[in-house]
Design a protein around this motif. Structure first.
Motif, PDB file in Angstrom:
ATOM      1  N   LYS A  85       6.064   2.997  21.474  1.00 22.11           N
ATOM      2  CA  LYS A  85       7.403   3.410  21.786  1.00 22.11           C
ATOM      3  C   LYS A  85       7.280   4.807  22.141  1.00 22.11           C
ATOM      4  N   ARG A 102      17.778   1.008  24.037  1.00 20.66           N
ATOM      5  CA  ARG A 102      18.138   0.343  22.886  1.00 20.66           C
ATOM      6  C   ARG A 102      16.751  -0.191  22.150  1.00 20.66           C
ATOM      7  N   ASP A 103      16.077  -0.910  22.810  1.00 22.53           N
ATOM      8  CA  ASP A 103      14.884  -1.425  22.596  1.00 22.53           C
ATOM      9  C   ASP A 103      13.903  -0.561  21.962  1.00 22.53           C
ATOM     10  N   THR A 105      14.186   2.389  21.063  1.00 28.75           N
ATOM     11  CA  THR A 105      14.706   3.561  19.956  1.00 28.75           C
ATOM     12  C   THR A 105      14.955   2.704  18.775  1.00 28.75           C
ATOM     13  N   SER A 106      15.177   1.356  18.698  1.00 27.21           N
ATOM     14  CA  SER A 106      15.524   0.665  17.453  1.00 27.21           C
ATOM     15  C   SER A 106      14.248   0.772  16.614  1.00 27.21           C
ATOM     16  N   GLY A 107      14.415   0.878  15.323  1.00 29.58           N
ATOM     17  CA  GLY A 107      13.449   1.190  14.332  1.00 29.58           C
ATOM     18  C   GLY A 107      12.611   2.382  14.177  1.00 29.58           C
TER      19      GLY A 107
END
Length: 128
Positions: A85, A102-103, A105-107
């Motif tokens: 990421k 969003r994808d 940065t999630s996690g």
């Protein structure tokens, strides 16, 4: 030498924010430093061109952003999801890879998320 090479190349191609994010994260500098097997799935050295400028005698390190991003998203390797990421977020402007923030940065933990915010602000010219 790796960090200096990345930074010197960033002066020429405008990738300063991306390079600083990779340097801050550390794993990508480590991966470029390791004299690993070029045939290994984790070898990223094959996506880098390193040398020394003849006119100024300074190191440079040019990354093939698009090819490495493609490798990390489409080929088997053992880099973590967070490591990938971070690279994709750094590479997106240079790899011509649109990203879903969003994808990507999630996690992320708070430290990694802060690095991403700093990189975006720097790329936008908000940070010196």
């Amino acid at each position: 030498m790796i960090e200096a090479g990345l930074r010197n190349t960033a002066k020429a191609d405008g990738s300063r924010a991306a390079v600083e994010l990779l340097i801050k994260h550390g794993i990508w500098v480590e991966a470029l430093t390791e004299p690993d097997n070029r045939d290994s799935a984790n070898s990223i050295v094959r996506y880098a061109m390193m040398g020394v400028t003849t006119d100024e005698d300074e190191p440079y390190l040019h990354l093939e952003w698009t090819d490495l991003a493609r490798h990390l998203t489409q080929e088997p390797h053992s880099y973590s999801e967070t490591e990938v990421k971070i690279f994709i977020l750094a590479a997106s402007p240079f790899a011509n890879v649109p990203v879903e923030m969003r994808d990507l940065t999630s996690g992320l933990d708070a430290e990694h998320a802060a690095w991403v915010v700093d990189a975006v602000a720097s790329a936008a010219g908000a940070v010196g």
